[in-house]
Write an enzyme that holds these catalytic residues in place. Structure first.
Site, mmCIF file in Angstrom:
data_model
loop_
_atom_site.group_PDB
_atom_site.id
_atom_site.type_symbol
_atom_site.label_atom_id
_atom_site.label_comp_id
_atom_site.label_asym_id
_atom_site.label_seq_id
_atom_site.Cartn_x
_atom_site.Cartn_y
_atom_site.Cartn_z
ATOM 1 C CE LYS A 133 14.508 3.064 -1.561
ATOM 2 N NZ LYS A 133 14.826 2.804 -0.153
ATOM 3 C CE LYS A 189 4.753 8.386 1.587
ATOM 4 N NZ LYS A 189 5.152 7.033 1.948
ATOM 5 C CE LYS A 211 13.455 11.396 3.692
ATOM 6 N NZ LYS A 211 12.839 10.878 4.873
#
Ligand code: TRP
Length: 336
Positions: A119, A201, A204
């Site tokens: 991140k 995976k 969204k």
């Protein structure tokens, strides 16, 4: 059976962040399982809205996303009458214990978290301290309820390991305070892959909207996304090496219908990928349709939602306060 001979049900805690859309991957991988667990365990579930501000949120959209997530999880079958289902920021013990646990968590440990590393690469302009200490808030969520089991995806496994380490460390210093939780990994449907790149995976945050299916997508959109799903140059509907796309579609079909991959292969013997993709799309649409109907009912009944999340938050506060009081006392804080 009288109460004292009844076996004590184990405690389950889990949470999901409120992001704009909940995907089919979230549903089949996590939520559907949460719903099932409600019958056999004492479950507590939360919308992890405190975790969500590690990235910048637009206030209006954020408020709506939190409520939507709450309504959608209820529509999926989370029943606050059975399992307290609350909004994390409504239960102040979470932020309080998180601070305490921060002081029992090492810089080095947090630096090793792969999610933090990923991140901070993605949001290089906002590597805030909350992003760094995210795992100690997650540890607080879990440890406050003395949870035995934590249903999570593999991507959260490292955070759970850290939670266990923090709890063991605290127990080692002050004596038994926290239950050491185990991860609970669902066997089926645990991982839904992208429809466009089935080695990744389903997410969204994928730039390609055809890669994921949202639980609130329109039936036509869902059909379109399945019809466009990437497959391979083979033509047989069966699980196989190098057939990531078909393997994923079989996995989805299996999770939705409860059929085994072998049964699905038999059903589609002699049929092509086109038929199969249409069938998977239709099965998903049928699974999601009642969820969307219930969602629309709930989201138009804000008073009802509010009553549910308030009651759950009260319950969660009461339970978690007991753990927090114990922690504060052991550390040496003066009682209030
Ligand atoms: N970090 C989890 C995720 O992003 C969400 C979460 C927050 C969670 N607190 C938790 C999951 C406690 C399990 C238990 O998926």
């Amino acid at each position: 059976m009288s109460e004292n001979v009844q076996e004590k049900k184990k405690v389950i805690f889990s949470a999901i962040q409120p992001s704009g859309t909940i995907t089919l991957g979230n549903y089949l991988g996590a939520l559907k399982n949460w719903v099932k667990l409600q019958d056999d365990y004492h479950c507590l579930y939360a919308v992890a809205d405190l975790h969500a501000i590690t990235v910048r949120q637009d206030p209006k959209a954020f408020r709506q996303n939190i409520l939507n997530a709450y309504a959608l999880f209820m529509a999926c079958g989370i029943d606050p009458e059975k399992s307290p289902f609350f909004i994390q920021s409504h239960v102040h013990t979470h932020a309080e214990l998180a601070w305490v646990l921060n002081c029992y968590t090492q810089f080095g440990e947090l630096s090793r978290m792969t999610q933090f590393k990923d991140k901070s690469q993605k949001h290089a302009d906002n590597i805030n301290a909350g992003l760094f200490t995210y795992p100690s808030l997650m540890a607080a969520d879990i440890l406050l309820y003395q949870a035995d089991l934590v249903p999570i995806g593999i991507d959260q496994k490292q955070h759970l390991e850290l939670t266990r380490n923090i709890a063991e460390r605290f127990n080692g210093i002050y004596g038994n305070t926290f239950k050491i939780p185990d991860g609970y990994y669902a066997k089926t449907g645990a991982k839904v892959m992208s429809l466009q790149d089935p080695t990744k995976k389903m997410s969204k945050s994928d730039e390609n909207v055809n890669a994921w299916v949202g639980l609130l997508d329109k039936p036509e959109t869902i059909m379109k996304k399945f019809k466009r799903a990437v497959t391979d140059s083979d033509a047989e509907v069966r699980v196989g090496e190098g057939k990531d796309g078909i393997n994923n579609l079989i996995g989805i079909m299996s999770a939705v219908t409860g059929k085994t991959p072998d049964e699905i292969t038999a059903d589609f013997a002699g049929k092509g990928y086109g038929d199969f993709k249409t069938a998977v799309g239709e099965a998903v649409v049928e699974e999601i349709r009642p969820i969307q109907e219930r969602f629309n009912d709930y989201i138009n009944n804000k008073d009802y939602l509010e009553a549910q999340y308030r009651k759950s938050a009260e319950f969660a506060l009461h339970l978690s306060q007991r753990t927090l009081d114990k922690v504060m006392k052991k550390i040496g804080y003066l009682p209030k």
